[in-house]
Structure formats: structure tokens, C-alpha cells
Design an enzyme around this catalytic site. Structure first.
Site, PDB file in Angstrom:
ATOM      1  N   CYS A 180       0.717  -1.124   0.045  1.00 43.49           N
ATOM      2  CA  CYS A 180      -0.004  -0.010   0.085  1.00 43.49           C
ATOM      3  C   CYS A 180       0.710   1.130   0.034  1.00 43.49           C
ATOM      4  CB  CYS A 180      -1.029   0.158   1.296  1.00 43.49           C
ATOM      5  SG  CYS A 180      -0.222  -0.220   2.931  1.00 43.49           S
ATOM      6  N   ASP A 204      -7.701   5.928  -1.496  1.00 43.60           N
ATOM      7  CA  ASP A 204      -7.088   4.553  -0.588  1.00 43.60           C
ATOM      8  C   ASP A 204      -6.760   3.503  -1.686  1.00 43.60           C
ATOM      9  OD1 ASP A 204      -7.128   2.386   0.688  1.00 43.60           O
ATOM     10  OD2 ASP A 204      -8.718   2.808   1.818  1.00 43.60           O
ATOM     11  N   HIS A 244      -6.361   0.173  -1.234  1.00 38.95           N
ATOM     12  CA  HIS A 244      -6.368  -1.089  -0.557  1.00 38.95           C
ATOM     13  C   HIS A 244      -7.318  -1.832  -1.383  1.00 38.95           C
ATOM     14  CE1 HIS A 244      -4.361   0.821   2.860  1.00 38.95           C
ATOM     15  NE2 HIS A 244      -3.907  -0.314   3.111  1.00 38.95           N
TER      16      HIS A 244
END
Length: 500
Positions: free
Chosen positions: A135, A386, A388
Site C-alpha cells: 500500500c 485509498d 487497498h
């Protein structure tokens, strides 16, 4: 995900397995070790078994992240209409219809780099996904991508898109095509326009779309991509990292610097990484200068910082917000503990009175900050992308490969109080004059932070590293106080300089 488990999987074994000699697998009544043929057969069989186990584990983790973050991705984030949203130095008043549309178009134009699955195996292991460990590298990619858009695209560029005609997190209207053919106020949407997916813009936008597509391809999950996950992992080996390890924002900054330096596609762009929270002007000048009459090279400046101990020091929030209001700021590699996010802006929900109090409290006693900061900081939210959500790998070898998965239309935000203190702040300057303006603007923003402990500083001359002096170990962060320097032990951090 347990870093040791990821590393073990990368090496082709399960974390609970220990290496053992072949003869230990024989029955107790065996009188001699196995023949070479049997030994090789057993070794190949075990190797295939552990590789299959590793691939299965990777698929399970990818599926879990897809379910977990795919569901949360579409959760609604509430945005106030009474307060402007700041993103990459631009302000958007959400109570105004056209401003909301402008914000949505700008947000959807940012490159969104996420976990991917099904890409060619990373060198030295069986991993075909970065789900669960990559990440920080993905947020680093997003920061670099924002710098490249500023470097290669005209000012104010946005992707000419027409996303699904559905309500999103902000209940904004669907984006109209930016081909100049705006409809009148009474025009109705045609039936075939509803549900249309993201598409290429008009013929006039084709040159920019070609550049847009080329930039996206540089971040493809393929060994030949200059800024893809394969290249970043390979460059991280010199820092003692390998696929499956945790990467921190500081390590990611140096990997990005090496990646840009190794790329033949960007001869007029360099990356400078600050040393010990200090930007040395002589180092930047030497890096950017070219023989006359060639102009300065463009520069991306990355500043790894730590804004507190185990938690974010709230006295830095106003300074972070001020930096995000600068057009030269290209975002922050940050996040929550063990959960990296790419910060692109913020929405402050404090009243004007509270903001004034917060600014003044930077110059007041510690007691004053305890009294005033909590009532304001809890209502300030940082805007982020994000990484993820795990998506299938895109085959960029195909002509007109789809770009939809490289963009996100769901703006998300979280409270500043949840921000991890370890982060890397990015800036971009097109040329020498832009760099001088950057220094002035950033210095002004830094003056808001606590006087004795600024986030980082500018200094004349060269860094000690360039002069061959002692280089401090990675687990010590140095904080400048005028002409003195004191050290703060960060050895409790999970990853070198940072805690992510």
C-alpha cells in the site's frame, strides 16, 4: 498482514515451515539417504507445493481485500456545504452547483493506483499480487503520478469523462462532457447517456488523452513499466527491502527518486529527497542546473517527516492544512497506522473564530493548545485516495486499454486526529522561478507550526551526506531548532524512520 509471513511466502515457504534435510522425511527404518533422483523429485514436489500454497494464499488475501475495501469504497462520506473543500491548492465551494461539478471532475481526474492481482511474478518469489503489503508503494505511485500530471499536462487539465448517472458520495450531478458542447438549462439527458461508463473525451482532447494514457501505462504492473510495482520492488532491494516486506514513506521516497533517475522517459525531471527534515538549497540547485542555454530541470521535492511520537501532534494540523492549500503541493504519502493513504486535500468544518484561535494558539502556552485544539481538530477532515481495493491487472499492451480502473469517483475523508505521524510530503516546481516561489510559499506555511520545532526547514549549502560527514542511523529522526539539533529516538517504529 504479518510482514514475516509475507516474506516467507515470497521465499516460497510457509512461515511455520523450517528448512530440514531430505533424509529427515524418510521412515525411521531407512538405512541410507535417498538416491539423488528421489531427492530431486521430492525437492521439486515440495517446491511446487509451497508455490501453489503461496499463490492460493495470495488469492485469498486479494479476495478478502476486494470484499473488505470494495464494500467500504462505496460508503458515503458526508461533506458539508458550509465549508470549502481544498484539494491540490484549489478551493471548491460545495454549496455552488458548478463548483461541486468542478470538484468532482478534478477528483475523478487524479490517477488512482491500487493493489493489483494477476500480474507477472515478482522477481525472486511467486507473488503475483501486492495485496496486503504494497500500500505504501501504491500511495507513492499516486504522489508521483500527480507530479507527472503537473509536469506533462496543461494547467487545470481534467479527464473528459461521463461517469454513471448515479448518486455518489456527495450527491453531485453527473459530469458533463468537457468538449465545449454544454447544453442549455432546459435540456434533458438522452436515454442512451444514462449509465454510460467513463469514456475518452472529444477529438480535441486526443493529444492530452494520449499523454494521459502514456502516464498511466508507466505505472502498469509489468516488469518493463518504469514506475510499476516490479521496478519499485527491485529498486527497494538496495534499501534491504523485498517483495512482501513493509515499506515506509521514507523508504518509498528514495525508491521514487531512483525510479525517476533510471527512467529515460523523463530527462528533464529530477526528484530530490530532503535529508534530516532539511531541504538543502545548494543540493537542489546542483541537481536542477543544466549547461546554458538549457533551462532548469523540473523537480519533485519529497520531505519525509514525523509529526509526533506514537500519535500525531495536533499542533501540526494547521501547518499540514496550510501546505495542502499550496498549488505546488502534490499530496502526502501518509495514512493511519499500518494503513497507508494518499492525502490530497481537506475540508475544515471549524468556525472562523476557532480557526483564529488555533492559529494564535501556536504561539501560546501548552495549556492553551490543550484547551483549544481538541474542539477544532476533531472537526477537520483530510481528503484521501485509498490504495487497498484489489483490482485485476490491466494489460497495457492492448490498444486503447481501459482507463476506468486508474480513476476513482468516490471522494473519502477521515479526521486529522487519526493521521499517523509518519509521512512524506511532496512538492513540484516547473523551473527555477517556480522553485523560488515554492520556497517562499512553503516557508510562510511552515511559520504557522510551532516556533521551536518546525516540520522541516530550508537551509543554504549542502547536506552533510554530500560533504562526506557522518550519516545518522535510520532509527533516529533529527529535529532542527534554529542552530541546534536534537534527536528523537524512533526505534520503536515498525519500519525504520516511519511508523506505517
Amino acid at each position: 498482514m504479518n510482514p514475516s509471513a509475507a516474506s516467507a511466502r515470497c521465499e516460497g515457504r510457509s512461515p511455520e515451515d523450517e528448512p530440514m534435510d531430505d533424509w529427515l522425511f524418510l521412515s525411521s527404518d531407512s538405512a541410507s539417504p535417498p538416491s539423488p533422483e528421489v531427492s530431486r523429485s521430492q525437492e521439486v514436489s515440495r517446491s511446487q507445493e509451497t508455490e501453489d500454497r503461496g499463490q492460493l494464499k495470495s488469492k485469498l488475501i486479494s479476495a478478502w481485500n476486494s470484499v473488505k475495501y470494495g464494500w467500504s469504497l462505496k460508503q458515503k462520506s458526508k461533506f458539508s456545504k458550509s465549508s470549502a473543500v481544498i484539494m491540490f491548492g484549489q478551493s471548491y465551494e460545495l454549496r455552488d452547483h458548478d463548483e461541486k461539478e468542478r470538484f468532482r471532475r478534478s477528483f475523478a481526474s487524479r490517477l488512482w493506483l491500487t493493489y493489483r492481482r494477476g500480474f507477472p511474478q515478482l522477481e525472486g518469489c511467486s507473488l503475483t499480487t501486492d495485496s496486503g503489503w504494497g500500500c505504501v508503494l501504491r500511495t507513492g505511485q499516486m504522489l508521483l503520478a500527480q507530479g507527472l500530471l503537473l509536469h506533462l499536462m496543461p494547467p487545470g487539465w481534467t479527464w473528459s469523462v461521463s461517469p454513471h448517472a448515479v448518486k455518489d458520495d456527495m450527491d453531485l450531478p453527473a459530469i458533463r462532457p468537457t468538449d465545449g458542447a454544454d447544453r442549455g438549462p432546459d435540456a434533458k439527458e438522452q436515454p442512451n447517456e444514462r449509465g454510460r461508463k467513463l469514456s475518452l473525451g472529444s477529438l480535441l482532447d486526443r493529444p492530452m488523452e494520449a499523454t494521459h494514457r502514456r502516464v498511466a501505462s508507466w505505472f502498469a504492473d509489468h516488469p518493463t513499466a518504469p514506475f510499476g510495482i516490479h521496478q519499485l520492488v527491485e529498486l527497494g532491494q538496495s534499501s534491504g527491502k523485498k517483495a512482501g516486506d513493509w515499506y515506509g514513506p521514507s523508504i518509498a521516497a528514495h525508491i521514487l527518486r531512483k525510479a525517476v533517475a533510471a527512467s529515460a522517459d523523463l530527462p528533464n525531471l529530477v526528484v530530490y529527497v530532503a535529508q534530516d527534515c532539511t531541504i538543502y538549497l545548494e543540493d537542489v540547485k546542483r541537481l536542477c542546473e543544466q549547461p546554458f542555454p538549457q533551462p532548469w530541470k523540473s523537480v519533485i521535492i519529497l520531505v519525509p517527516v514525523r509529526l509526533g511520537g506514537q500519535d500525531l501532534n495536533p499542533s501540526y494540523i494547521t501547518c499540514v492544512k496550510k501546505l495542502l492549500t499550496l498549488q505546488c503541493c502534490i499530496g502526502i504519502i501518509g495514512g493511519k497506522p499500518k494503513h497507508s493513504l494518499f492525502f490530497v486535500g481537506f475540508q475544515g468544518m471549524c468556525s472562523v473564530v476557532h480557526i483564529i484561535i488555533v492559529v494564535l494558539s501556536c504561539w501560546m502556552s501548552v495549556l492553551s493548545r490543550f484547551l483549544f485544539w481538541p474542539c477544532c481538530a476533531k472537526d477537520d477532515h483530510v481528503l484521501y485516495l485509498d490504495p487497498h481495493y484489489c483490482q485485476p491487472t490491466v494489460d497495457i499492451a492492448k490498444e486503447n486499454f481501459p482507463l476506468e480502473s486508474f480513476h476513482c469517483k468516490y471522494p473519502r475523508k477521515m479526521s486529522f486526529s487519526r493521521m499517523d505521524p509518519s509521512c512524506t510530503i511532496g512538492f513540484y516546481a516547473k523551473g527555477q522561478m517556480d522553485f523560488e516561489s515554492l520556497c517562499t510559499a512553503v516557508n510562510e506555511a511552515l511559520s504557522i507550526s510551532a516556533e521551536t520545532y518546525p516540520m522541516f526547514i530550508f537551509a543554504e549549502g549542502k547536506s552533510q551526506e554530500e560533504e562526506g560527514a557522518y550519516t545518522p542511523p535510520n532509527n533516529i529522526a533529527y529535529i532542527q531548532r534554529k542552530n541546534e539539533r536534537r534527536s528523537v529516538d524512533t526505534s520503536s517504529s515498525m519500519d525504520e524512520f516511519v511508523l506505517l
